[in-house]
Motif scaffolding. Structure first.
Motif, PDB file in Angstrom:
ATOM      1  N   ARG A   1       0.295   4.459  12.327  1.00 32.14           N
ATOM      2  CA  ARG A   1      -0.662   4.897  11.314  1.00 32.14           C
ATOM      3  C   ARG A   1      -0.837   6.413  11.334  1.00 32.14           C
ATOM      4  O   ARG A   1      -0.914   7.057  10.293  1.00 32.14           O
ATOM      5  N   GLU A   2      -0.858   6.993  12.538  1.00 32.11           N
ATOM      6  CA  GLU A   2      -1.022   8.444  12.659  1.00 32.11           C
ATOM      7  C   GLU A   2       0.173   9.213  12.104  1.00 32.11           C
ATOM      8  O   GLU A   2       0.026  10.346  11.669  1.00 32.11           O
ATOM      9  N   ILE A   3       1.342   8.601  12.103  1.00 37.24           N
ATOM     10  CA  ILE A   3       2.546   9.258  11.577  1.00 37.24           C
ATOM     11  C   ILE A   3       2.688   9.027  10.076  1.00 37.24           C
ATOM     12  O   ILE A   3       2.937   9.955   9.308  1.00 37.24           O
ATOM     13  N   VAL A   4       2.510   7.785   9.645  1.00 37.53           N
ATOM     14  CA  VAL A   4       2.796   7.422   8.260  1.00 37.53           C
ATOM     15  C   VAL A   4       1.702   7.884   7.299  1.00 37.53           C
ATOM     16  O   VAL A   4       1.993   8.300   6.173  1.00 37.53           O
ATOM     17  N   LYS A   5       0.455   7.832   7.715  1.00 35.68           N
ATOM     18  CA  LYS A   5      -0.644   8.178   6.810  1.00 35.68           C
ATOM     19  C   LYS A   5      -0.548   9.606   6.267  1.00 35.68           C
ATOM     20  O   LYS A   5      -0.674   9.803   5.060  1.00 35.68           O
ATOM     21  N   PRO A   6      -0.295  10.624   7.091  1.00 35.72           N
ATOM     22  CA  PRO A   6      -0.146  11.969   6.509  1.00 35.72           C
ATOM     23  C   PRO A   6       1.050  12.089   5.559  1.00 35.72           C
ATOM     24  O   PRO A   6       0.975  12.806   4.556  1.00 35.72           O
ATOM     25  N   VAL A   7       2.124  11.377   5.861  1.00 37.50           N
ATOM     26  CA  VAL A   7       3.300  11.419   4.979  1.00 37.50           C
ATOM     27  C   VAL A   7       2.952  10.827   3.615  1.00 37.50           C
ATOM     28  O   VAL A   7       3.291  11.390   2.569  1.00 37.50           O
ATOM     29  N   VAL A   8       2.242   9.704   3.609  1.00 38.10           N
ATOM     30  CA  VAL A   8       1.836   9.073   2.350  1.00 38.10           C
ATOM     31  C   VAL A   8       0.887   9.985   1.578  1.00 38.10           C
ATOM     32  O   VAL A   8       0.990  10.122   0.356  1.00 38.10           O
ATOM     33  N   GLU A   9      -0.025  10.638   2.277  1.00 37.59           N
ATOM     34  CA  GLU A   9      -0.959  11.542   1.605  1.00 37.59           C
ATOM     35  C   GLU A   9      -0.244  12.747   1.005  1.00 37.59           C
ATOM     36  O   GLU A   9      -0.581  13.196  -0.091  1.00 37.59           O
TER      37      GLU A   9
ATOM     38  N   ILE B   1       2.677  -0.336  -7.965  1.00 33.39           N
ATOM     39  CA  ILE B   1       1.410  -0.942  -7.544  1.00 33.39           C
ATOM     40  C   ILE B   1       1.603  -1.911  -6.377  1.00 33.39           C
ATOM     41  O   ILE B   1       0.881  -1.810  -5.378  1.00 33.39           O
ATOM     42  N   PRO B   2       2.548  -2.859  -6.433  1.00 34.78           N
ATOM     43  CA  PRO B   2       2.715  -3.736  -5.263  1.00 34.78           C
ATOM     44  C   PRO B   2       3.139  -2.991  -3.995  1.00 34.78           C
ATOM     45  O   PRO B   2       2.672  -3.314  -2.896  1.00 34.78           O
ATOM     46  N   ILE B   3       3.988  -1.979  -4.144  1.00 39.91           N
ATOM     47  CA  ILE B   3       4.397  -1.210  -2.964  1.00 39.91           C
ATOM     48  C   ILE B   3       3.199  -0.458  -2.395  1.00 39.91           C
ATOM     49  O   ILE B   3       2.978  -0.447  -1.183  1.00 39.91           O
ATOM     50  N   GLY B   4       2.401   0.155  -3.243  1.00 39.88           N
ATOM     51  CA  GLY B   4       1.223   0.879  -2.789  1.00 39.88           C
ATOM     52  C   GLY B   4       0.218  -0.019  -2.110  1.00 39.88           C
ATOM     53  O   GLY B   4      -0.346   0.326  -1.060  1.00 39.88           O
ATOM     54  N   LEU B   5      -0.021  -1.186  -2.682  1.00 37.17           N
ATOM     55  CA  LEU B   5      -0.956  -2.125  -2.059  1.00 37.17           C
ATOM     56  C   LEU B   5      -0.415  -2.659  -0.737  1.00 37.17           C
ATOM     57  O   LEU B   5      -1.166  -2.860   0.216  1.00 37.17           O
ATOM     58  N   GLY B   6       0.890  -2.873  -0.693  1.00 43.18           N
ATOM     59  CA  GLY B   6       1.483  -3.340   0.562  1.00 43.18           C
ATOM     60  C   GLY B   6       1.387  -2.311   1.672  1.00 43.18           C
ATOM     61  O   GLY B   6       1.052  -2.632   2.815  1.00 43.18           O
ATOM     62  N   VAL B   7       1.669  -1.057   1.344  1.00 44.17           N
ATOM     63  CA  VAL B   7       1.556   0.017   2.338  1.00 44.17           C
ATOM     64  C   VAL B   7       0.111   0.168   2.792  1.00 44.17           C
ATOM     65  O   VAL B   7      -0.173   0.328   3.976  1.00 44.17           O
TER      66      VAL B   7
END
Length: 71
Positions: free
Chosen positions: A36-44, A17-23
């Motif tokens: 954001r354009e690189i990391v967001k698809p990876v997280v999804e 939860i803290p890692i997710g909220l931090g990201v």
């Protein structure tokens, strides 16, 4: 067995939860648009990754470690 399952679940949530909220905060407020354009698809993709494959990966990794140290 139920108590140990609950302990593991609570421990995993205490880490995730803290890692997710931090990201989430970093990507929405701080990150440059290129990051954001690189990391967001990876997280999804990681969020949609089936749990079974994560379990299988962990099981195979721990099997290799135990084979190395126990044999």
């Amino acid at each position: 067995m139920i108590v140990s399952t609950l302990m593991v679940t609570i421990g995993a949530m205490a880490i995730a939860i803290p890692i997710g909220l931090g990201v989430r905060g970093y990507l929405s407020d701080v990150a440059h648009w290129r990051v954001r354009e690189i990391v967001k698809p990876v997280v999804e993709i990681l969020a949609g990754f089936p749990r079974l494959s994560w379990d299988f990966s962990g099981l195979s990794y721990s099997a290799r470690l135990s084979r190395r140290f126990l044999v």
